[in-house]
Design an enzyme around this catalytic site. Structure first.
Site, mmCIF file in Angstrom:
data_model
loop_
_atom_site.group_PDB
_atom_site.id
_atom_site.type_symbol
_atom_site.label_atom_id
_atom_site.label_comp_id
_atom_site.label_asym_id
_atom_site.label_seq_id
_atom_site.Cartn_x
_atom_site.Cartn_y
_atom_site.Cartn_z
ATOM 1 N N CYS A 1 0.826 -1.206 0.000
ATOM 2 C CA CYS A 1 0.000 0.000 0.000
ATOM 3 C C CYS A 1 0.864 1.260 0.000
ATOM 4 O O CYS A 1 2.058 1.215 0.289
ATOM 5 C CB CYS A 1 -0.921 -0.029 1.209
ATOM 6 S SG CYS A 1 -2.441 0.874 0.886
ATOM 7 N N ASP B 1 -6.626 -3.454 10.787
ATOM 8 C CA ASP B 1 -5.514 -2.534 11.020
ATOM 9 C C ASP B 1 -5.552 -2.165 12.511
ATOM 10 O O ASP B 1 -6.431 -2.591 13.251
ATOM 11 C CB ASP B 1 -5.703 -1.306 10.101
ATOM 12 C CG ASP B 1 -4.529 -0.345 10.134
ATOM 13 O OD1 ASP B 1 -3.465 -0.708 10.673
ATOM 14 O OD2 ASP B 1 -4.681 0.785 9.631
HETATM 15 O O1 LIG Z 1 -0.962 4.891 4.752
HETATM 16 C C1 LIG Z 1 -1.655 5.857 5.032
HETATM 17 O O2 LIG Z 1 -1.185 6.990 5.088
HETATM 18 C C2 LIG Z 1 -3.116 5.681 5.323
HETATM 19 C C3 LIG Z 1 -3.866 6.784 5.617
HETATM 20 C C4 LIG Z 1 -5.205 6.664 5.885
HETATM 21 C C5 LIG Z 1 -5.811 5.435 5.868
HETATM 22 C C6 LIG Z 1 -5.090 4.300 5.589
HETATM 23 C C7 LIG Z 1 -3.739 4.394 5.319
HETATM 24 N N1 LIG Z 1 -2.971 3.268 5.063
HETATM 25 C C8 LIG Z 1 -3.382 1.944 5.398
HETATM 26 O O3 LIG Z 1 -2.998 1.687 6.728
HETATM 27 C C9 LIG Z 1 -2.733 0.303 6.881
HETATM 28 C C10 LIG Z 1 -1.557 0.071 7.806
HETATM 29 O O4 LIG Z 1 -0.404 0.700 7.391
HETATM 30 P P1 LIG Z 1 0.975 0.583 8.224
HETATM 31 O O5 LIG Z 1 1.575 -0.750 7.890
HETATM 32 O O6 LIG Z 1 0.648 0.676 9.661
HETATM 33 O O7 LIG Z 1 1.809 1.686 7.741
HETATM 34 C C11 LIG Z 1 -2.548 -0.259 5.486
HETATM 35 O O8 LIG Z 1 -3.651 -1.109 5.266
HETATM 36 C C12 LIG Z 1 -2.698 0.897 4.569
HETATM 37 O O9 LIG Z 1 -3.576 0.509 3.534
#
Ligand SMILES: O=C(O)c1ccccc1N[C@@H]1O[C@H](COP(=O)(O)O)[C@@H](O)[C@H]1O
Length: 270
Positions: free
Chosen positions: A63, A184
């Site tokens: 992502c 998440d």
């Molecule tokens: O990545 C971002 O900035 C974000 C912002 C708002 C909603 C979702 C976002 N990302 C998603 O968050 C999860 C976890 O990410 P991390 O591994 O903790 O960095 C992932 O599913 C992204 O799709």
């Protein structure tokens, strides 16, 4: 039937396999030859008790893509899903950093748009502009909103997990109106991309068949731990902020080492 979650079945033999069977001397040899063909073609392997199991196929989503070269790197690594954040407050906002046409024309990977409390119009316009295959609703979207979106494009509903989960009250209303769930971490820092991990033990109580993605602070070096999770509904892992040089800029080395490492570790867990 969900991709990657098909029940075990032996497919009909291909022509080349049939000749192997016909040349076998007796029925037992024929069956052994046919099963060997199946193991080779379909990655089915017998366990210690001789029970045939399909190799665990866990998919991977990366992502926070904002660069075309990162997207191409994911295609080269045969990553299953690429995520693009369409939430303006995110440091990974893709809207003004990657050209819609380049994303639209990229094939060989499923493209997921990540939204936080966006309007229906914003979601659908972005889906059309970027040719998105799925949308990930990562805010406080209602089941009714998910149902409306899902009439146009498959929905992944994200849930931010804290100390406990009330599966029945908070999660079950979304079962009929989504394709997948995503778990998440709940964090004061924001809706997602926080790099924080939740207590994965909570998923041992997951009561549904509905496939889900696991996310939240997944980091390099966790391949073996992830591959040994006993979570049959775990469709994919989602990696994001721990695999970056800076927000929205992936570190290709970290991503490809993780992808190869996870696939290798999964092959060893039959
Ligand atoms: O990545 C971002 O900035 C974000 C912002 C708002 C909603 C979702 C976002 N990302 C998603 O968050 C999860 C976890 O990410 P991390 O591994 O903790 O960095 C992932 O599913 C992204 O799709």
């Amino acid at each position: 039937m969900e991709k990657g979650l098909r029940p075990f079945s032996i497919p009909p033999p291909k022509a080349a396999d049939k000749s192997l069977i016909i040349s076998a001397n007796n029925k037992r040899q024929a069956l052994a030859a046919y099963l060997l063909c199946c193991f080779a073609r379909k990655k089915i392997a017998p366990d210690a008790k001789g029970i045939q199991r399909k190799t665990k196929q866990m998919q991977i989503k990366v992502c926070g893509i904002t660069k075309l070269s990162d997207l191409q790197m994911l295609v080269e690594n045969k990553v299953d899903f690429a995520g693009f954040i369409f939430y303006e407050r995110s440091p990974r906002f893709a809207g003004n950093r990657i050209d819609a046409r380049s994303v639209r024309e990229t094939t060989g990977i499923l493209k997921v748009g990540v939204f936080v409390n966006a309007s229906m119009e914003q979601v659908l316009t972005t889906v059309a502009d970027y040719a998105l295959d799925l949308v990930q609703l990562h805010g406080d979207e209602t089941p009714e909103f998910c149902a409306a979106v899902q009439t146009k494009v498959p929905v992944i509903k994200a849930f931010r997990i804290g100390a406990n989960v009330n599966w029945d009250k908070d999660v079950s209303p979304y079962l009929p109106v989504t394709k997948y769930f995503l778990f998440d971490t709940a964090s004061e820092k924001g809706y997602g991309g926080t790099g924080d991990r939740f207590n994965w033990e909570l998923l041992q109580q997951y009561p549904y068949q509905h496939p889900f993605l696991l996310s939240g602070g997944i980091a390099p070096g966790q391949e073996a731990e992830i591959s040994s999770l006993h979570l049959p509904q775990l469709l994919a892992v989602d990696i994001n902020s721990k695999f970056e040089d800076s927000p929205g800029v992936k570190n290709p080395e970290k991503v490809s080492v993780f992808v190869a490492g996870l696939r290798k570790a999964l092959q060893q867990v039959l």
